[in-house]
Design a protein around this motif. Structure first.
Motif, mmCIF file in Angstrom:
data_model
loop_
_atom_site.group_PDB
_atom_site.id
_atom_site.type_symbol
_atom_site.label_atom_id
_atom_site.label_comp_id
_atom_site.label_asym_id
_atom_site.label_seq_id
_atom_site.Cartn_x
_atom_site.Cartn_y
_atom_site.Cartn_z
ATOM 1 N N UNK A 43 51.702 53.708 27.451
ATOM 2 C CA UNK A 43 50.501 53.550 28.276
ATOM 3 C C UNK A 43 49.519 52.579 27.664
ATOM 4 N N UNK A 44 49.440 52.566 26.332
ATOM 5 C CA UNK A 44 48.543 51.647 25.629
ATOM 6 C C UNK A 44 48.986 50.205 25.857
ATOM 7 N N UNK A 45 50.293 49.956 25.753
ATOM 8 C CA UNK A 45 50.815 48.618 26.007
ATOM 9 C C UNK A 45 50.548 48.191 27.447
ATOM 10 N N UNK A 46 50.777 49.137 28.383
ATOM 11 C CA UNK A 46 50.593 48.822 29.801
ATOM 12 C C UNK A 46 49.142 48.495 30.115
ATOM 13 N N UNK A 47 48.211 49.236 29.480
ATOM 14 C CA UNK A 47 46.793 48.973 29.723
ATOM 15 C C UNK A 47 46.441 47.528 29.376
ATOM 16 N N UNK A 48 47.007 47.042 28.275
ATOM 17 C CA UNK A 48 46.702 45.670 27.859
ATOM 18 C C UNK A 48 47.396 44.660 28.776
ATOM 19 N N UNK A 49 48.631 44.932 29.139
ATOM 20 C CA UNK A 49 49.355 43.999 29.994
ATOM 21 C C UNK A 49 48.719 43.875 31.373
ATOM 22 N N UNK A 50 48.144 44.980 31.865
ATOM 23 C CA UNK A 50 47.558 44.975 33.206
ATOM 24 C C UNK A 50 46.103 44.517 33.222
ATOM 25 N N UNK A 51 45.466 44.483 32.058
ATOM 26 C CA UNK A 51 44.058 44.084 31.964
ATOM 27 C C UNK A 51 43.980 42.582 31.699
ATOM 28 N N UNK A 52 43.462 41.782 32.619
ATOM 29 C CA UNK A 52 43.426 40.329 32.413
ATOM 30 C C UNK A 52 42.529 39.898 31.262
ATOM 31 N N UNK A 53 41.639 40.781 30.819
ATOM 32 C CA UNK A 53 40.736 40.427 29.724
ATOM 33 C C UNK A 53 41.254 40.872 28.364
ATOM 34 N N UNK A 54 42.266 41.732 28.343
ATOM 35 C CA UNK A 54 42.767 42.299 27.084
ATOM 36 C C UNK A 54 43.497 41.233 26.276
ATOM 37 N N UNK A 55 43.173 41.160 24.979
ATOM 38 C CA UNK A 55 43.871 40.246 24.072
ATOM 39 C C UNK A 55 44.780 40.989 23.101
ATOM 40 N N UNK A 56 44.429 42.250 22.798
ATOM 41 C CA UNK A 56 45.229 43.038 21.857
ATOM 42 C C UNK A 56 44.856 44.511 21.988
ATOM 43 N N UNK A 57 45.748 45.380 21.516
ATOM 44 C CA UNK A 57 45.469 46.820 21.456
ATOM 45 C C UNK A 57 45.978 47.366 20.131
ATOM 46 N N UNK A 58 45.363 48.448 19.679
ATOM 47 C CA UNK A 58 45.855 49.189 18.520
ATOM 48 C C UNK A 58 46.041 50.639 18.933
ATOM 49 N N UNK A 59 47.252 51.170 18.717
ATOM 50 C CA UNK A 59 47.554 52.557 19.071
ATOM 51 C C UNK A 59 47.589 53.396 17.804
#
Length: 739
Positions: free
Chosen positions: A347-363
């Motif tokens: 879900x964390x990966x998907x949130x970033x892939x679907x968010x046009x403003x997301x550059x990175x995530x840390x889980x």
């Protein structure tokens, strides 16, 4: 480890003064003289830093080699002056630092009305002004820069600030907050270390000569302590506590046996836990020997440069990919406000892939199921095998041009008798077809190479690049669609390859090509988060253009005038803009290799990004001593507070209202709520000091920053519009330092 160490030639100390320093005494760069404490352990004088000079106190003991006599206090913090400057105790009892390069008083002690009779550099390194009764009326211990000496105290109204050795180090501060905690800050809102539990009884911190750092109550009771490794060692004669440029607070002792300074305590044991310790150089890790290093795993191209930015662009049209980095924790620097959600790893990966403003995530793979979503290119962090988490960085998918070859199958034809006419016809047809194919392939190769050369010429050179984009006039016309979209005076919107939007400034004036290229080279290598980045330029015949990164929200002037955009200019946002602009100009004046003036500071030349964070544009194009920058900053502040057009009449009107105790009437009526009256008073006071007709009464940009941060008090200003005439100003006066 970075030390402020200066070679012997940096001081060239020729003469020693008596411990009592009378009124009228002077130190100068030309004479290379200095004042020394009676025990000889400390001296104050000018030192050389990259062909510019600062006035400071340094260790002077004969047991310390000249190249290791560390500076412990600098007048004006990072202030640097010209090679004919001087420092004087005036007849009126005020310490003044005169900058020969700009022809102004760059720093003063503001003690002219305090009846000072003399100055003394005490044996503990404290430089003091004394009245006739021998009472201290001003002291360097009350105005620390980045260092505390034994016996020196730090109260809640003072801060230590790391020296400005790069575009970020000066954002590190040490503060004693109102709750009694000693804290290390990045800017003002990020705390990455504190001394322990809050205690309202704590009123000050003190460094002791035995190698201990203590927090004391009003009754001088010790509430908290930290001890150096050599605590109570009688052989340690010299110590100091410094906030280093890497953001860590360290206690140093001089070790005679090693002939060097040794760190005996540091606040943050793991350097990678210091916020933004790598800055724009990537993420913090450790090499085989256990020393901290900075690396840029998600942008290898930037590994050898100073800037390591996330590569993803929200307008990426080619799709995106997301790359995992195990045992890596990422966070934002600008702004440091990531979003946290509870979800699974997928879900964390998907949130970033679907968010046009997301550059990175840390889980957080520690059972908490926390997902930190980053939306900035300015990301940093740390990597360690012990970290039970995983990060993902999003990048654009580069299109791959390929011409796959279809596998061909052939079978042995049946044996037939050869027909010569048919053979000739087939051969002729094959030859013609071969020529057509070769021509087609050659044409395609030519077009692709031409496109590649074109793309290489117009390749986007972002802040992580070591070069600038050099464009012809026809290319300028092409990227701006023949100057179709005007976004400001002589400013046009353009688009270069990879869909990067830029702002193109037409300078109009046919500046000398050599001078123009020199200016471009200088400002193209200046980087600060509150300065707009220069992307490229055009210098062809009489055409002069500058290409800047694009700020989505436009100029501050446009936002003030626009009814909808103005709603986002809350009181808090306006104060943030004032501070951001002050920091940017202060960096130009004192943080660059050489002094850079803006020369044309106004609301039109301050731009806002999509978050309304301010950046200063069009700097360094005008030769100026910098005093115009200070006055223009004052005009800009009045305009921003009032919502009016910049001008002398508005400033005079605002001062009249303020001087009659009606400061609230100066406020822009569109500010609905949230106005802090103390901030309003402070910001108007510093604006009116900036507007002083007498240039020598104007503060430096460094002092302005401290006032806006709330770490330096500001006196009631006199009328800014009354001052000596030019003839009177040039007459010698006993109240002014003599050149």
């Amino acid at each position: 480890m970075l030390f402020r160490l200066f070679i012997f030639l940096g001081f060239l100390l020729f003469s020693v003064a008596e411990s009592q320093i009378p009124l009228g005494s002077k130190l100068s760069v030309v004479e290379n003289n200095y004042w020394v404490s009676s025990n000889g352990n400390f001296a104050i004088g000018f030192f050389n830093h990259s062909n510019q000079f600062s006035l400071g106190i340094h260790f002077n003991s004969s047991s310390i080699p000249p190249d290791k006599r560390t500076v412990v206090w600098v007048a004006g913090a990072d202030l640097m002056v010209g090679d004919k400057s001087y420092f004087q105790l005036t007849r009126e009892g005020e310490l003044v630092l005169f900058d020969s390069r700009r022809g102004v008083t760059a720093w003063r002690s503001y003690s002219a009305n305090s009846s000072a009779a003399s100055a003394v550099l005490l044996n503990n390194g404290n430089f003091v002004l004394l009245n006739l009764k021998g009472e201290i009326i001003w002291q360097s211990f009350d105005n620390p820069t980045d260092t505390l000496l034994p016996g020196q105290k730090l109260s809640a109204s003072r801060v230590l600030r790391a020296a400005s050795r790069n575009s970020m180090s000066s954002y590190y501060t040490l503060r004693l907050n109102v709750s009694g905690q000693l804290q290390l800050h990045w800017e003002s809102d990020i705390v990455y270390w504190n001394s322990g539990s809050p205690s309202q009884s704590i009123v000050q911190a003190v460094l002791n000569s035995d190698g201990s750092l203590q927090l004391l109550s009003e009754r001088s009771k010790v509430v908290w302590s930290a001890f150096g490794e050599d605590h109570n060692d009688p052989n340690m004669d010299f110590r100091f506590l410094r906030l280093d440029v890497d953001g860590n607070l360290r206690l140093y002792s001089w070790v005679n046996a090693l002939n060097s300074w040794r760190p005996v305590w540091q606040a943050v044991p793991n350097q990678c836990d210091v916020f933004a310790t790598c800055g724009l150089r990537g993420i913090c890790g450790f090499n085989a020997s256990g020393s901290p290093i900075c690396k840029c795993p998600f942008n290898p191209i930037a590994q050898s440069s100073l800037h390591c930015l996330a590569l993803y662009e929200k307008n990426c049209k080619s799709g995106s990919i997301i790359t995992p980095y195990e045992h890596t924790y990422l966070y934002e620097m600008y702004p440091p406000h990531e979003m946290i959600k509870l979800t699974s790893l997928q879900g964390c990966k998907s949130l970033c892939q679907e968010d046009p403003l997301c550059t990175a995530v840390t889980f957080m793979n520690d059972g908490t199921a926390r997902c930190r979503i980053l939306r900035s290119q300015y990301i940093t962090g740390k990597s360690d095998p012990s970290l039970s988490l995983i990060s993902y960085v999003k990048t654009c998918s580069d299109p791959i041009a390929a011409f796959p070859l279809s596998p061909s199958s052939s079978s042995s034809p049946p044996h037939h008798r050869v027909s010569v006419p048919c053979l000739i016809g087939v051969a002729s047809g094959t030859f013609v077809l071969f020529l057509l194919v070769q021509f087609g392939i050659g044409f395609c190769v030519y077009k692709r190479r031409k496109y590649a050369r074109r793309k290489a010429t117009l390749a986007y050179m972002g802040p992580n690049s070591t070069g600038l984009l050099s464009l012809s006039y026809s290319e300028i016309k092409s990227i701006t669609q023949n100057f179709e979209h005007q976004i400001g005076p002589k400013m046009f919107r353009g688009v270069i390859p990879n869909s990067h939007t830029v702002a193109v400034k037409d300078l109009k004036e046919a500046l000398d090509a050599r001078k123009f290229r020199g200016t471009v080279f200088k400002i193209g290598h200046i980087y600060h988060k509150n300065l707009i980045q220069l992307v490229g330029y055009c210098c062809e015949l009489d055409h002069r253009f500058l290409v800047y990164e694009f700020a989505k929200s436009g100029s501050l002037r446009r936002c003030i005038e626009d009814p909808q955009a103005c709603k986002r200019l809350t009181w808090r946002k306006r104060m943030e803009i004032c501070l951001a602009v002050a920091r940017a100009i202060s960096y130009l004046h004192t943080g660059c290799r050489e002094f850079v003036s803006h020369g044309n500071l106004k609301c039109e030349n301050v731009v806002l990004d999509e978050n309304f964070d301010a950046k200063v544009s069009e700097f360094g194009l005008v030769s100026d001593c910098g005093d115009g920058d200070v006055r223009n900053f004052g005009k800009m502040v009045v305009a921003l507070v009032s919502g009016c057009e910049e001008g002398e009449e508005i400033c005079e009107w605002a001062y009249e209202k303020w001087s009659k105790g009606r400061a609230q009437e100066v406020l822009d009526g569109r500010i609905e709520s949230g106005v802090n009256l103390d901030e309003l008073e402070r910001v108007l006071r510093i604006a009116f000091w900036c507007l002083q007709v007498n240039e020598q009464m104007r503060p430096s940009m460094g002092e302005i920053v401290k006032v806006l941060e709330g770490t330096l008090s500001v006196d009631t200003p006199p009328s800014p519009f009354i001052g000596p005439s030019p003839m009177e100003d040039n007459q010698p006066s006993e109240s002014e330092p003599e050149p």
